[in-house]
Structure formats: structure tokens, C-alpha cells
Motif scaffolding. Structure first.
Motif, PDB file in Angstrom:
ATOM      1  N   LEU A 190       0.840  -1.201   0.000  1.00 21.45           N
ATOM      2  CA  LEU A 190       0.000   0.000   0.000  1.00 21.45           C
ATOM      3  C   LEU A 190       0.872   1.247   0.000  1.00 21.45           C
ATOM      4  CD1 LEU A 190      -2.933  -0.813   2.475  1.00 21.45           C
ATOM      5  CD2 LEU A 190      -3.106  -0.386   0.020  1.00 21.45           C
ATOM      6  N   GLY A 191       1.933   1.197   0.778  1.00 24.71           N
ATOM      7  CA  GLY A 191       2.862   2.317   0.812  1.00 24.71           C
ATOM      8  C   GLY A 191       3.613   2.494  -0.488  1.00 24.71           C
ATOM      9  N   GLU A 192       3.785   1.389  -1.217  1.00 24.99           N
ATOM     10  CA  GLU A 192       4.496   1.451  -2.494  1.00 24.99           C
ATOM     11  C   GLU A 192       3.627   2.063  -3.587  1.00 24.99           C
ATOM     12  OE1 GLU A 192       7.960   0.772  -4.729  1.00 24.99           O
ATOM     13  OE2 GLU A 192       7.654   0.401  -2.586  1.00 24.99           O
ATOM     14  N   TYR A 193       2.354   1.688  -3.618  1.00 24.75           N
ATOM     15  CA  TYR A 193       1.464   2.124  -4.694  1.00 24.75           C
ATOM     16  C   TYR A 193       0.744   3.438  -4.387  1.00 24.75           C
ATOM     17  CZ  TYR A 193       2.177  -2.413  -6.899  1.00 24.75           C
ATOM     18  OH  TYR A 193       2.739  -3.515  -7.507  1.00 24.75           O
ATOM     19  N   PHE A 194       0.562   3.726  -3.092  1.00 27.13           N
ATOM     20  CA  PHE A 194      -0.119   4.964  -2.701  1.00 27.13           C
ATOM     21  C   PHE A 194       0.769   5.719  -1.716  1.00 27.13           C
ATOM     22  CE2 PHE A 194      -3.310   1.661  -3.487  1.00 27.13           C
ATOM     23  CZ  PHE A 194      -4.015   2.236  -4.541  1.00 27.13           C
ATOM     24  N   PRO A 195       1.829   6.367  -2.218  1.00 24.87           N
ATOM     25  CA  PRO A 195       2.841   6.969  -1.346  1.00 24.87           C
ATOM     26  C   PRO A 195       2.282   7.909  -0.285  1.00 24.87           C
ATOM     27  CG  PRO A 195       3.563   7.001  -3.628  1.00 24.87           C
ATOM     28  CD  PRO A 195       2.121   6.565  -3.635  1.00 24.87           C
ATOM     29  N   LYS A 196       1.327   8.761  -0.646  1.00 25.79           N
ATOM     30  CA  LYS A 196       0.821   9.730   0.325  1.00 25.79           C
ATOM     31  C   LYS A 196      -0.105   9.075   1.340  1.00 25.79           C
ATOM     32  CE  LYS A 196       1.170  13.742  -2.738  1.00 25.79           C
ATOM     33  NZ  LYS A 196       0.453  14.849  -3.418  1.00 25.79           N
ATOM     34  N   LEU A 197      -1.058   8.290   0.854  1.00 22.50           N
ATOM     35  CA  LEU A 197      -2.028   7.650   1.729  1.00 22.50           C
ATOM     36  C   LEU A 197      -1.423   6.465   2.478  1.00 22.50           C
ATOM     37  CD1 LEU A 197      -5.002   7.392   2.661  1.00 22.50           C
ATOM     38  CD2 LEU A 197      -5.383   5.886   0.690  1.00 22.50           C
ATOM     39  N   GLY A 198      -0.539   5.747   1.796  1.00 21.84           N
ATOM     40  CA  GLY A 198      -0.064   4.481   2.348  1.00 21.84           C
ATOM     41  C   GLY A 198       1.247   4.543   3.100  1.00 21.84           C
ATOM     42  N   LYS A 199       1.851   5.734   3.210  1.00 22.52           N
ATOM     43  CA  LYS A 199       3.147   5.823   3.876  1.00 22.52           C
ATOM     44  C   LYS A 199       3.101   5.287   5.293  1.00 22.52           C
ATOM     45  CE  LYS A 199       6.707   9.142   5.261  1.00 22.52           C
ATOM     46  NZ  LYS A 199       7.134  10.559   5.259  1.00 22.52           N
ATOM     47  N   VAL A 200       2.072   5.654   6.045  1.00 24.89           N
ATOM     48  CA  VAL A 200       1.963   5.200   7.432  1.00 24.89           C
ATOM     49  C   VAL A 200       1.763   3.690   7.493  1.00 24.89           C
ATOM     50  CG1 VAL A 200      -0.558   5.550   7.550  1.00 24.89           C
ATOM     51  CG2 VAL A 200       0.815   5.630   9.644  1.00 24.89           C
ATOM     52  N   PHE A 201       1.073   3.121   6.492  1.00 27.59           N
ATOM     53  CA  PHE A 201       0.868   1.675   6.468  1.00 27.59           C
ATOM     54  C   PHE A 201       2.180   0.930   6.209  1.00 27.59           C
ATOM     55  CE2 PHE A 201      -3.615   2.825   5.043  1.00 27.59           C
ATOM     56  CZ  PHE A 201      -4.144   2.612   6.308  1.00 27.59           C
ATOM     57  N   ARG A 202       2.967   1.477   5.288  1.00 26.31           N
ATOM     58  CA  ARG A 202       4.243   0.822   4.986  1.00 26.31           C
ATOM     59  C   ARG A 202       5.173   0.885   6.192  1.00 26.31           C
ATOM     60  NH1 ARG A 202       9.124   2.664   0.914  1.00 26.31           N
ATOM     61  NH2 ARG A 202      10.340   0.760   1.166  1.00 26.31           N
ATOM     62  N   ILE A 203       5.247   2.048   6.822  1.00 26.82           N
ATOM     63  CA  ILE A 203       6.130   2.225   7.973  1.00 26.82           C
ATOM     64  C   ILE A 203       5.754   1.265   9.109  1.00 26.82           C
ATOM     65  CG2 ILE A 203       6.715   3.834   9.839  1.00 26.82           C
ATOM     66  CD1 ILE A 203       6.599   6.092   7.784  1.00 26.82           C
ATOM     67  N   SER A 204       4.449   1.074   9.315  1.00 22.47           N
ATOM     68  CA  SER A 204       3.975   0.265  10.446  1.00 22.47           C
ATOM     69  C   SER A 204       3.514  -1.130  10.028  1.00 22.47           C
ATOM     70  CB  SER A 204       2.804   1.000  11.134  1.00 22.47           C
ATOM     71  OG  SER A 204       3.154   2.312  11.475  1.00 22.47           O
ATOM     72  N   SER A 205       3.909  -1.577   8.837  1.00 23.45           N
ATOM     73  CA  SER A 205       3.365  -2.831   8.296  1.00 23.45           C
ATOM     74  C   SER A 205       3.664  -4.037   9.164  1.00 23.45           C
ATOM     75  CB  SER A 205       3.890  -3.060   6.876  1.00 23.45           C
ATOM     76  OG  SER A 205       5.305  -3.022   6.843  1.00 23.45           O
ATOM     77  N   VAL A 206       4.842  -4.074   9.773  1.00 19.96           N
ATOM     78  CA  VAL A 206       5.210  -5.235  10.597  1.00 19.96           C
ATOM     79  C   VAL A 206       4.342  -5.302  11.853  1.00 19.96           C
ATOM     80  CG1 VAL A 206       7.035  -6.302  11.974  1.00 19.96           C
ATOM     81  CG2 VAL A 206       7.568  -5.338   9.732  1.00 19.96           C
ATOM     82  N   ILE A 207       4.236  -4.188  12.549  1.00 22.20           N
ATOM     83  CA  ILE A 207       3.471  -4.214  13.801  1.00 22.20           C
ATOM     84  C   ILE A 207       1.973  -4.370  13.518  1.00 22.20           C
ATOM     85  CG2 ILE A 207       3.018  -1.739  14.129  1.00 22.20           C
ATOM     86  CD1 ILE A 207       4.001  -2.237  17.078  1.00 22.20           C
ATOM     87  N   ILE A 208       1.478  -3.830  12.386  1.00 19.74           N
ATOM     88  CA  ILE A 208       0.072  -4.043  12.006  1.00 19.74           C
ATOM     89  C   ILE A 208      -0.177  -5.523  11.777  1.00 19.74           C
ATOM     90  CG2 ILE A 208      -1.629  -3.662  10.177  1.00 19.74           C
ATOM     91  CD1 ILE A 208      -0.466  -0.843   9.837  1.00 19.74           C
ATOM     92  N   ALA A 209       0.737  -6.188  11.071  1.00 20.92           N
ATOM     93  CA  ALA A 209       0.593  -7.614  10.797  1.00 20.92           C
ATOM     94  C   ALA A 209       0.581  -8.423  12.089  1.00 20.92           C
ATOM     95  CB  ALA A 209       1.718  -8.090   9.880  1.00 20.92           C
ATOM     96  N   LEU A 210       1.466  -8.058  13.025  1.00 19.43           N
ATOM     97  CA  LEU A 210       1.534  -8.792  14.297  1.00 19.43           C
ATOM     98  C   LEU A 210       0.271  -8.577  15.135  1.00 19.43           C
ATOM     99  CD1 LEU A 210       5.267  -8.093  15.216  1.00 19.43           C
ATOM    100  CD2 LEU A 210       4.289 -10.309  14.601  1.00 19.43           C
ATOM    101  N   VAL A 211      -0.222  -7.342  15.175  1.00 15.81           N
ATOM    102  CA  VAL A 211      -1.428  -7.042  15.966  1.00 15.81           C
ATOM    103  C   VAL A 211      -2.648  -7.744  15.381  1.00 15.81           C
ATOM    104  CG1 VAL A 211      -3.025  -5.211  16.646  1.00 15.81           C
ATOM    105  CG2 VAL A 211      -0.566  -4.855  16.889  1.00 15.81           C
ATOM    106  N   LEU A 212      -2.828  -7.618  14.062  1.00 17.38           N
ATOM    107  CA  LEU A 212      -3.987  -8.250  13.425  1.00 17.38           C
ATOM    108  C   LEU A 212      -3.878  -9.774  13.481  1.00 17.38           C
ATOM    109  CD1 LEU A 212      -4.613  -5.972  10.290  1.00 17.38           C
ATOM    110  CD2 LEU A 212      -5.806  -5.975  12.489  1.00 17.38           C
ATOM    111  N   GLY A 213      -2.675 -10.286  13.289  1.00 12.62           N
ATOM    112  CA  GLY A 213      -2.473 -11.726  13.399  1.00 12.62           C
ATOM    113  C   GLY A 213      -2.785 -12.243  14.795  1.00 12.62           C
ATOM    114  N   SER A 214      -2.359 -11.491  15.816  1.00 11.47           N
ATOM    115  CA  SER A 214      -2.644 -11.878  17.204  1.00 11.47           C
ATOM    116  C   SER A 214      -4.136 -11.788  17.505  1.00 11.47           C
ATOM    117  CB  SER A 214      -1.865 -10.975  18.165  1.00 11.47           C
ATOM    118  OG  SER A 214      -0.476 -11.130  17.981  1.00 11.47           O
ATOM    119  N   THR A 215      -4.793 -10.794  16.931  1.00 12.65           N
ATOM    120  CA  THR A 215      -6.244 -10.653  17.114  1.00 12.65           C
ATOM    121  C   THR A 215      -6.983 -11.858  16.536  1.00 12.65           C
ATOM    122  OG1 THR A 215      -6.041  -8.243  16.992  1.00 12.65           O
ATOM    123  CG2 THR A 215      -8.242  -9.180  16.684  1.00 12.65           C
TER     124      THR A 215
END
Length: 443
Positions: A190-215
Motif C-alpha cells: 500500500l505504501g508502495e502504490y499509494f505513497p501519500k495515503l499508504g506511507k503510514v501503512f508501509r512504515i507500520s506494516s510489521v506491527i500491524i501484521a503482528l497485531v492483526l495476526g494476534s487478534t
């Protein structure tokens, strides 16, 4: 020239020396801590030597403390690039053998202490930069990085994904790992294809994956918080100079000295990987200072009761995924390690994340590490000579991973120490082949 530099660094969202808000640095530092999975090494050792639960917990806490202090030493004072130190997988087999064949942790820590002093001296004398030039050129360091990523993959699958636990079936673990990996890739892209909107997603992609995976794991009934509730809020690790002491055994010391040289080759490869990802030049002088920092880090690790530390290729993978290379993030990660070493509740909470979730991230990171090794050697000329220098160590690494235990057991004990470390043996082979196979004559 200016335009080419802009293209060169366009993949980074935050550069090595760029400012970053403190709150964001703290969050992203925790992301590195979670993805590095540093408790795996002490967990393997504690299980293999049948440590008591209390001693095993203390070894994990000591490992966090050693990793935190060693990381601060490198990032702030010596190497000064965005990389964290953590327990190396290279000496695991040797450590288990020394522990069982000697006087327990005191023999392991005594050998580690002597090895750390030797490495520090090697850095201070300036000899290592000549060793790098002579024995660890780009083709060798890149091969070692590729092997690190490749050899860690099977343990992730066989040890934590293709298994059944008390809470989750094998199918559920495979599903969890797949979902977590897919989430990581999705938010990173998302951060690669949507630089402005997705920058925060790319930066936090690892912790988002861990949180959602744990959920999702919690919804499946796979999160067990019993260890968190039972853990002490504050607790101390076992310090070597208080709880273990040091025993100096000659064979253990010689074994560890060999392991340390391989460990240096591994960590040098990691430095080149990080340098390649961040596109920051790594000088001979910087490498030499890094060796001094490595020696001090391993010295501190042995004093606090932990095993030898090394630069983690995982960090290069995470930088590549998130685009964040700020050194401030790595200072924050170092502080997280130190905090976790004293706060039992926090350490237990991280350990409560299902292994399949962590390894869903880990397998993606391992693939990135492997490809980072290729990135290091991509500009080399690939004659038949280079193909063998790269290919044969990979064959040996895979062969040792799948070597039957009964075949390994027929070797002398000293050789068994090395056979238990595919990274060490294949790294040695890469160095030897690079020196033995002559370069073709230029016509």
C-alpha cells in the motif's frame, strides 16, 4: 548528479539521519524488537540443556539486556548505522555442546568472554579491515547473507508453523502464518502504490501484521495469557558475575574463537546488507570500529549472562519493507530491549504472541534477507567461478540442515559443534572457495 541521487534514495521514506517524532520512533523501535524474535536463541538453548523454568526465563531476560546494551554501543558509538544486535544463531550448537560437556553456563560464558576480548583486540589493532579485504569480499559477504536467510526459513516452518499446539491445530497455525504474511505484504505494498495515503501503512506494516495476526489468533482461541498473569512485574536476569561465575576450558575457548571469526563474517555481511538497503557507504574504518563495537557488545553480553550477539539481518529486511532507516528508531529499539529485560510482564506479553503469527512475519523477512544478499552481489561478474563460490556453500548449508542426527553423531565432538551450525560451516566454505578457486585470466 543531484537527480540521480534522488532516484537512488527514493525507496526510503525516512533516511538514516533524518529527524523522526519521538512517539513514532518508539513505536517503530518496538516493531523491530517484535520482528527480531530474539528470544528464540535462548529458548532453543534452555530447552536443549533442560534448564529450569526460572533459569530459562532469566536467560531470555539476560539476552534482552545484552542485545539492548550492545545495540546502543554500535548505533551511537562505533558502527553508527541502523542495525540492532541480537543473539547469534551461529554458535547455538556449540553452546549446547559446551554446556552439556563442561560446567554449564559458567564454561559457556568463560569461553564467550575470552572470544569477545580477542575480537575487541582484533578491532583495535586494525587487522580486521585487512581480513575483510583478503577473505571477505563482496561475493563472500553476500553469499553469507543469502545463507542466513535461507537457513532460518526451515526452522520457522518446521518449528512453529507446521506444528500442533495445545491451543491450535496445524491447519490453524498454517492459516495464521499465511494471513499474517499476507497482511504484512499488503500494507507494505500500500505504501508502495499509494505513497501519500499508504506511507503510514508501509512504515507500520510489521506491527500491524503482528497485531492483526494476534487478534485473529485470539478469536481462534490461540492466545494464552496465563504466563502474562503469572509473570512478575519486575524481575532481574541472572548476571554472569553474580549467578554463574566464569570457567575457562581450553577446548571450549578454541571452539568459541573459531565461532567468533565466523560470527564476524556473518555480522560483516549484515552490515553490507544494511549499507545496501540504506545506500550509505560503509568504509574500512567504519568496519573496523564495528568490530570493536562487536567485541564490546559480546563482552557485555557475557557479563550479563547472555550468549554472543551479532548484527541482525532482519533489520535490513524491515528497513526494506518499511522504508524507515532512522538511527533514532534503533536507539528506541535498544531501549525497548533493556526495558523488557527487567519488566517480566512485558516480556511475557511478547512471548504470548503465537509463534505462527511471529513466523508469518519472520518467513517474509527471511526472504528479504536472502534477497538482500543477492542485492549485495548483484554487481559482481558471474563467471562459473562465482557460481560455485555461491552455490557450493548453499548446498552445504542445506545438507547440514537435513543431515540425520545419527550421521552427525559419528563425528568427533569438536566437529559436531561446527556441524550444528550450518551458517558457520557454509561461511567457512565460501571463504575457502573464494581463495582456492583461481580467478580466470583476463584476455
Amino acid at each position: 548528479m543531484e537527480a540521480s541521487n534522488q532516484v537512488k534514495k527514493s525507496h526510503l521514506t525516512i533516511g538514516v539521519n533524518d529527524p523522526i517524532p519521538l512517539g513514532q520512533a518508539i513505536l517503530l523501535g518496538l516493531q523491530h524488537v517484535l520482528a527480531m524474535d530474539v528470544y528464540v536463541v535462548p529458548f532453543i538453548i534452555a530447552t536443549a540443556v533442560s534448564m529450569s523454568p526460572g533459569d530459562a526465563s532469566s536467560l531470555i531476560q539476560s539476552t534482552f539486556l545484552g542485545a539492548g546494551i550492545a545495540s546502543l554501543i554500535q548505533v551511537l558509538f562505533f558502527l553508527k548505522i541502523p542495525v540492532c544486535q541480537g543473539p547469534s544463531f551461529v554458535p547455538v550448537g556449540a553452546i549446547i555442546g559446551i554446556y552439556l560437556g563442561g560446567n554449564g553456563m559458567s564454561t559457556v560464558l568463560g569461553a564467550s568472554l575470552i572470544g569477545a576480548i580477542a575480537i575487541t583486540i582484533l578491532g583495535y589493532t586494525g587487522i580486521y579491515k585487512y581480513i575483510v579485504r583478503t577473505f571477505i569480499p563482496t561475493i563472500v559477504s553476500g553469499t553469507i547473507i543469502m545463507i542466513v536467510g535461507l537457513t532460518l526459513l526451515p526452522s520457522a516452518f518446521s518449528g512453529n508453523i507446521f506444528i500442533e499446539t495445545a491451543e491450535l491445530t496445524m491447519n490453524q497455525n498454517v492459516l495464521l502464518a499465511s494471513i499474517t504474511a499476507a497482511i504484512l505484504i499488503l500494507f507494505s505494498m500500500l505504501g508502495e502504490y499509494f505513497p501519500k495515503l499508504g506511507k503510514v501503512f508501509r512504515i507500520s506494516s510489521v506491527i500491524i501484521a503482528l497485531v492483526l495476526g494476534s487478534t485473529i489468533a485470539f478469536a481462534m482461541g490461540g492466545m494464552d495469557f496465563a504466563s502474562v498473569s503469572e509473570a512478575s512485574f519486575l524481575s532481574l536476569p541472572n548476571f554472569a558475575f553474580i549467578d554463574y561465575g566464569f570457567t575457562f576450558d581450553l577446548s571450549a575457548i578454541v571452539t568459541m574463537l573459531i565461532i567468533y571469526m565466523v560470527l564476524l563474517a556473518e555480522t560483516t555481511g549484515t552490515w553490507y546488507a544494511v549499507s545496501s538497503v540504506t545506500e550509505e557507504t560503509l568504509s574500512d574504518e567504519q568496519i573496523n570500529k564495528g568490530v570493536i563495537g562487536e567485541g564490546f557488545g559480546c563482552l557485555i553480553a557475557s557479563l550479563v549472562g547472555a550468549t554472543p550477539v551479532t548484527g541482525y539481518s532482519t533489520n535490513a529486511g524491515i528497513i526494506s519493507i518499511t522504508g524507515v532507516a532512522s538511527k533514532v528508531v534503533f536507539v528506541a529499539a535498544s531501549c525497548w530491549f533493556i526495558i523488557l529485560s527487567f519488566f517480566g510482564k512485558l516480556s511475557a506479553l511478547i512471548n504470548a504472541v503465537p509463534a505462527a503469527v511471529i513466523d508469518g512475519v519472520f518467513v517474509v523477512v527471511c526472504a528479504i534477507i536472502m534477497l538482500s544478499g543477492f542485492r549485495v552481489i548483484k554487481n559482481e561478474s558471474f563467471s562459473e567461478r562465482e557460481l560455485y563460490i555461491i552455490g557450493v556453500p548453499i548446498i552445504i548449508a542445506l545438507g547440514l540442515i537435513f543431515m540425520p542426527a545419527e550421521l552427525k553423531g559419528q563425528a568427533p565432538q569438536f566437529i559436531q559443534y561446527l556441524l550444528d551450525s550450518p551458517i558457520a560451516v557454509s561461511a567457512i566454505m565460501a571463504v575457502v572457495m573464494n581463495k582456492v578457486i583461481p580467478e580466470p585470466k583476463k584476455v
